[in-house]
Scaffold this motif. Sequence first.
Motif, PDB file in Angstrom:
ATOM      1  N   ASP A 151       0.811  -1.229   0.000  1.00  0.00           N
ATOM      2  CA  ASP A 151       0.000   0.000   0.000  1.00  0.00           C
ATOM      3  C   ASP A 151       0.840   1.272   0.000  1.00  0.00           C
ATOM      4  O   ASP A 151       0.335   2.358   0.279  1.00  0.00           O
ATOM      5  CB  ASP A 151      -0.950   0.005   1.202  1.00  0.00           C
ATOM      6  CG  ASP A 151      -0.201   0.152   2.523  1.00  0.00           C
ATOM      7  OD1 ASP A 151       1.037  -0.025   2.539  1.00  0.00           O
ATOM      8  OD2 ASP A 151      -0.845   0.446   3.535  1.00  0.00           O
ATOM      9  N   HIS A 152       2.133   1.113  -0.331  1.00  0.00           N
ATOM     10  CA  HIS A 152       3.052   2.259  -0.356  1.00  0.00           C
ATOM     11  C   HIS A 152       3.252   2.897   1.022  1.00  0.00           C
ATOM     12  O   HIS A 152       3.814   3.991   1.088  1.00  0.00           O
ATOM     13  CB  HIS A 152       2.607   3.317  -1.392  1.00  0.00           C
ATOM     14  CG  HIS A 152       2.880   2.905  -2.805  1.00  0.00           C
ATOM     15  ND1 HIS A 152       2.282   3.506  -3.892  1.00  0.00           N
ATOM     16  CD2 HIS A 152       3.693   1.939  -3.327  1.00  0.00           C
ATOM     17  CE1 HIS A 152       2.701   2.927  -5.003  1.00  0.00           C
ATOM     18  NE2 HIS A 152       3.555   1.975  -4.680  1.00  0.00           N
ATOM     19  N   HIS A 153       2.809   2.222   2.057  1.00  0.00           N
ATOM     20  CA  HIS A 153       3.038   2.714   3.430  1.00  0.00           C
ATOM     21  C   HIS A 153       3.030   4.251   3.441  1.00  0.00           C
ATOM     22  O   HIS A 153       4.001   4.913   3.827  1.00  0.00           O
ATOM     23  CB  HIS A 153       4.372   2.178   3.936  1.00  0.00           C
ATOM     24  CG  HIS A 153       4.513   2.187   5.436  1.00  0.00           C
ATOM     25  ND1 HIS A 153       3.473   2.435   6.304  1.00  0.00           N
ATOM     26  CD2 HIS A 153       5.607   1.984   6.226  1.00  0.00           C
ATOM     27  CE1 HIS A 153       3.913   2.380   7.549  1.00  0.00           C
ATOM     28  NE2 HIS A 153       5.192   2.111   7.532  1.00  0.00           N
ATOM     29  N   LEU A 154       1.901   4.772   3.032  1.00  0.00           N
ATOM     30  CA  LEU A 154       1.778   6.211   2.741  1.00  0.00           C
ATOM     31  C   LEU A 154       2.055   7.088   3.961  1.00  0.00           C
ATOM     32  O   LEU A 154       1.839   6.682   5.101  1.00  0.00           O
ATOM     33  CB  LEU A 154       0.359   6.523   2.251  1.00  0.00           C
ATOM     34  CG  LEU A 154      -0.123   5.826   0.981  1.00  0.00           C
ATOM     35  CD1 LEU A 154      -1.587   6.171   0.723  1.00  0.00           C
ATOM     36  CD2 LEU A 154       0.725   6.213  -0.219  1.00  0.00           C
ATOM     37  N   HIS A 158      -0.512  -4.513   8.877  1.00  0.00           N
ATOM     38  CA  HIS A 158       0.252  -4.381  10.120  1.00  0.00           C
ATOM     39  C   HIS A 158       1.191  -3.189   9.999  1.00  0.00           C
ATOM     40  O   HIS A 158       2.324  -3.301   9.544  1.00  0.00           O
ATOM     41  CB  HIS A 158       1.002  -5.679  10.421  1.00  0.00           C
ATOM     42  CG  HIS A 158       0.067  -6.816  10.668  1.00  0.00           C
ATOM     43  ND1 HIS A 158      -0.573  -6.988  11.871  1.00  0.00           N
ATOM     44  CD2 HIS A 158      -0.397  -7.786   9.854  1.00  0.00           C
ATOM     45  CE1 HIS A 158      -1.371  -8.046  11.805  1.00  0.00           C
ATOM     46  NE2 HIS A 158      -1.284  -8.551  10.585  1.00  0.00           N
ATOM     47  N   GLN A 159       0.659  -2.057  10.429  1.00  0.00           N
ATOM     48  CA  GLN A 159       1.328  -0.780  10.217  1.00  0.00           C
ATOM     49  C   GLN A 159       2.728  -0.755  10.821  1.00  0.00           C
ATOM     50  O   GLN A 159       3.645  -0.196  10.246  1.00  0.00           O
ATOM     51  CB  GLN A 159       0.463   0.330  10.835  1.00  0.00           C
ATOM     52  CG  GLN A 159       0.992   1.732  10.655  1.00  0.00           C
ATOM     53  CD  GLN A 159       0.799   2.253   9.254  1.00  0.00           C
ATOM     54  OE1 GLN A 159       0.454   1.506   8.346  1.00  0.00           O
ATOM     55  NE2 GLN A 159       1.021   3.533   9.056  1.00  0.00           N
ATOM     56  N   ARG A 160       2.867  -1.346  11.983  1.00  0.00           N
ATOM     57  CA  ARG A 160       4.136  -1.202  12.691  1.00  0.00           C
ATOM     58  C   ARG A 160       5.018  -2.436  12.570  1.00  0.00           C
ATOM     59  O   ARG A 160       6.059  -2.519  13.206  1.00  0.00           O
ATOM     60  CB  ARG A 160       3.869  -0.869  14.160  1.00  0.00           C
ATOM     61  CG  ARG A 160       3.001   0.370  14.300  1.00  0.00           C
ATOM     62  CD  ARG A 160       2.869   0.832  15.733  1.00  0.00           C
ATOM     63  NE  ARG A 160       1.858   1.883  15.835  1.00  0.00           N
ATOM     64  CZ  ARG A 160       1.634   2.565  16.941  1.00  0.00           C
ATOM     65  NH1 ARG A 160       2.326   2.327  18.024  1.00  0.00           N
ATOM     66  NH2 ARG A 160       0.694   3.501  16.973  1.00  0.00           N
ATOM     67  N   ARG A 161       4.547  -3.407  11.785  1.00  0.00           N
ATOM     68  CA  ARG A 161       5.356  -4.609  11.612  1.00  0.00           C
ATOM     69  C   ARG A 161       5.757  -4.743  10.145  1.00  0.00           C
ATOM     70  O   ARG A 161       5.544  -5.774   9.507  1.00  0.00           O
ATOM     71  CB  ARG A 161       4.585  -5.845  12.076  1.00  0.00           C
ATOM     72  CG  ARG A 161       4.252  -5.814  13.558  1.00  0.00           C
ATOM     73  CD  ARG A 161       4.199  -7.205  14.168  1.00  0.00           C
ATOM     74  NE  ARG A 161       3.182  -8.060  13.552  1.00  0.00           N
ATOM     75  CZ  ARG A 161       1.932  -8.170  13.989  1.00  0.00           C
ATOM     76  NH1 ARG A 161       1.540  -7.472  15.039  1.00  0.00           N
ATOM     77  NH2 ARG A 161       1.081  -8.983  13.402  1.00  0.00           N
ATOM     78  N   ARG A 162       6.313  -3.679   9.621  1.00  0.00           N
ATOM     79  CA  ARG A 162       6.803  -3.711   8.245  1.00  0.00           C
ATOM     80  C   ARG A 162       8.253  -4.152   8.252  1.00  0.00           C
ATOM     81  O   ARG A 162       8.935  -4.072   9.285  1.00  0.00           O
ATOM     82  CB  ARG A 162       6.704  -2.314   7.624  1.00  0.00           C
ATOM     83  CG  ARG A 162       5.349  -1.668   7.743  1.00  0.00           C
ATOM     84  CD  ARG A 162       4.431  -2.112   6.630  1.00  0.00           C
ATOM     85  NE  ARG A 162       3.165  -1.376   6.672  1.00  0.00           N
ATOM     86  CZ  ARG A 162       2.477  -1.045   5.592  1.00  0.00           C
ATOM     87  NH1 ARG A 162       2.881  -1.379   4.405  1.00  0.00           N
ATOM     88  NH2 ARG A 162       1.331  -0.398   5.712  1.00  0.00           N
ATOM     89  N   SER A 163       8.729  -4.514   7.089  1.00  0.00           N
ATOM     90  CA  SER A 163      10.127  -4.916   6.992  1.00  0.00           C
ATOM     91  C   SER A 163      11.029  -3.720   7.298  1.00  0.00           C
ATOM     92  O   SER A 163      10.621  -2.555   7.147  1.00  0.00           O
ATOM     93  CB  SER A 163      10.431  -5.431   5.589  1.00  0.00           C
ATOM     94  OG  SER A 163      10.414  -4.355   4.672  1.00  0.00           O
ATOM     95  N   ALA A 164      12.243  -4.020   7.705  1.00  0.00           N
ATOM     96  CA  ALA A 164      13.203  -2.943   8.019  1.00  0.00           C
ATOM     97  C   ALA A 164      13.424  -2.052   6.806  1.00  0.00           C
ATOM     98  O   ALA A 164      13.546  -0.832   6.923  1.00  0.00           O
ATOM     99  CB  ALA A 164      14.518  -3.553   8.497  1.00  0.00           C
ATOM    100  N   ARG A 165      13.464  -2.661   5.609  1.00  0.00           N
ATOM    101  CA  ARG A 165      13.675  -1.869   4.390  1.00  0.00           C
ATOM    102  C   ARG A 165      12.507  -0.913   4.159  1.00  0.00           C
ATOM    103  O   ARG A 165      12.706   0.263   3.839  1.00  0.00           O
ATOM    104  CB  ARG A 165      13.829  -2.803   3.179  1.00  0.00           C
ATOM    105  CG  ARG A 165      14.375  -2.113   1.923  1.00  0.00           C
ATOM    106  CD  ARG A 165      14.417  -3.071   0.729  1.00  0.00           C
ATOM    107  NE  ARG A 165      13.085  -3.270   0.176  1.00  0.00           N
ATOM    108  CZ  ARG A 165      12.570  -2.523  -0.801  1.00  0.00           C
ATOM    109  NH1 ARG A 165      13.269  -1.549  -1.330  1.00  0.00           N
ATOM    110  NH2 ARG A 165      11.345  -2.762  -1.240  1.00  0.00           N
TER     111      ARG A 165
END
Lengths: 588, 296
Positions: free
Chosen positions: A324-327, A453-460
């Motif tokens: 979702d492009h972590h907008l 999972h907004q706060r559990r994204r990959s480090a990248r």
Amino acid sequence: MRDVIVVGAGGGGPVVAKELAERGLDVLLLEAGPRHAHPREEWTHYENDANHPLTGFFRFGPADRAKSAWFRETPQSSFVMQLSGVGGTTQHYFANSPRAYPGVFSGCSGPDAGAYDIRHRFPFPYAELVPYYEWVEATLPVRTAAMGTKEEVYFQGCETLGIPVQTALTTTGDSYRPQQNAILQPGGHAGRTSDPRLLVFPRSTGCTFCGHCSQGCMQPVRAPRNQFAKRSTDNSYVPMALTADAWSPGGRAAELITDAFVTRVHTEAGAATGVTWRTGATGESHREDARVVVLAGGCTENPRLWHNSGLPDPNGWVGRGLTDHHLDFVVGVFDHDVGNSRGAGSAARCDFPGRGALEQTGFPPALQALILTTSDSGIRGAYTNGRGLYGPWDGPTGRVFGPRLAELMQDGGHDRLLNILVLTDDDVQPGNRVLPSAFPADAHGPVPKVEVHQRRRSARTLANREFLARKATALLRGAGARAVLRVDMFPVPLHVQSSLRTGLDPGTSVLDADCRSRAVDRLYVADNSALANSLGGPNPTLTTQALATRTAERVFTRVFGGDPWVRTGAPVVSTDVRVSRRLADLGL
Amino acid sequence: MTEPLPPSSPPLPRRVFLARTGVLGAAGAGLAGARGRVAAAPVPGVEELIALVRPVLTRLALDAFRGLAAFALPGDDAHSRAQGTPRGRAGGVAAEAGDLVVASLDRFVPFPQEVARPLTMALVTATAEAGIGLPRHLPPELGRLDAALRLLLRGDEKIPLSFVAAVLLGVLATRVHPAAADGPFLSPFSRLSYRDKTRVFELLEHTDSDLVALLDTHLPQPLRGSVSGLLKYLGSGLLSLVSFGCFTEHAVWDAGRRDITALPVGWRLTGYDGRADGLDDLKGYYRGRKEAVGHA
């Protein structure tokens, strides 16, 4: 028995419908939402009338506006900004049409090859998609965006970043540029007046700078539908599909049925054979058979339909890997007017391959206020939800609310704000997904649940978003912003991709390299859900449309024995007068 | 960074969990495995009493969301004064943003009654504990919010989502400021200072564990465990929707003409006028380039 049934008339479905109708196939295009055949009689520029998420003419709900919107479970602070209706989410999109970064495709070997989501690349090289990009860019058509006040200010900021201007269509490095937009450039009086006597086609052509991309494009007044400025599919591909016999030798007009919610895909002996849909107005069910079924209902609804139809999901990836492009939004506060509510919604951008993109965006006041509240960091200055991020922007991240909102917006304040939307190159992660909800089913069966999972994204992903927020801040400071506010947006699936992804690895993808289901024969997918990844951050519609063109060509050659056309033919532009004339004959 | 501690508030006593089946009486019947329409058997006289409390609950919900509108965009209204942030110009209350929230929740959110009713049952327990009062003109046995909700649950009518959301705000209001159970305004939420209103939303978004546990135990399976996400969604949704409503035209909308009858409050505040079909803002093309160059 139809040749092809396309489920969904949004950004991708009408592309398949137009291409195959042009070649004489019998195409049925089904849309769950409203028709919106006569925008001047149905739409207005008013924000509540247009954009109220539950009652607006742009919402995710049935054709009858007196009926409730459709419920979708989001088990987090979140809002799924998808639209029903002909045109789908392109009805309110900003028509930004950049190409994906080459690094998100297989075979990428440049110095930046390792900078992307390397485990989830497209199953073919970038060069494979270029002819299809060109085809779509010519059909829509895509044009270099004109500048308004807000773009001038944005470019002032860009000029302080030490990156070059991109002038070509393919992005090869960090750069800034005017958007390539699916918007006709202003002609005649357009963009030069607010006098209604002059803002009439053909005295004005193309974009009139009205500032209402979010409320749907019906400009200029009295223009034929296929010559409206913004090339959302309701103004481009759908008119072409419905008039294919008028402009294509051997073409056959596609049939469009709206208020038709597809509830089941039928299969026999492992192949798709047709669909059942429910008519909203009557509650009646209808079934039609077809040689090919193409899903284009969106990233949320396609997986839902898949699960509700009992279609096989052998590797468990149906609905998984939603990107979702972590907008995020970063907003500059200026001492002078920057034209936030005027002109095209977004006409300037920056690209940072391997990181993502930034784009300047403008809004009328209610949507502006809404954006300022879409934070995962609580209410700015009051509580933080465990976030409240500090950085080069001013103060902590969070919602702008209460007295601060009033101060910011009053006396022209809304036009002294310059918004930058952060489009993160976010990784495909199986935990971000669409699955059946435990909430009660609706008339169309079990409803979908959209888990992000907004706060559990990959480090990248997280690092990319922070990089971009800092770049946006620097840009705004360079442009002369008095203050810079960062929202830290909660998930707003506005750009959504890859929930039925194509891929090289059969273990982590649903579709093969032709966007055909690995598990069900003659079942194809032709919208954002088919994308392999988040494209590295660029807006998804153009790539979806290029991929859908390629999928249409594969269907035509592999199922119907026809010849391919994209590498040898010349596209008809969607503004063609033959389309306009036939639309007039049809009363459209 | 470390998670901040949620604001201190008295925990819900454990006995409320044990009492939940008893406190509901007939309304609790038929909940097990509730996937279909939950309905209690009609009780003689109940409908008349419901007719008495329903308008009061409607006014309470409207008052709560007017309190929310003042919270979003303070103005020259009583709610803004009560929260301690008066301004000299019309704000969210005058823009009828609270009214918009109520209408939106009740008429257009397809919120299933299979969820609304158990949540209301849980709120009976919570409001009883908080001692939230109602106007004194009601019969004595209906003088408290928990009694009114209990009665409502005994009827067969749909429970409006605005009631559920407003009562939830009321319960949280009494958790951050117990004295809010009584006072001016119908809704405890509207009796709070601006700062305390932010604490209510902090609890809603931070999902106060006692409240979540109470609500969750009332939900039928397979919805157990979904309350926390639902509350986050509700909290952020209310804040976004009310902010949006502060600047739109809905309060001056003539649906028949599809046009406005006066300038909306939010337009007057900002100076915006969005009616034109075009604007004079074209500045040309960046560095004179009107098309892409090359096909790299």
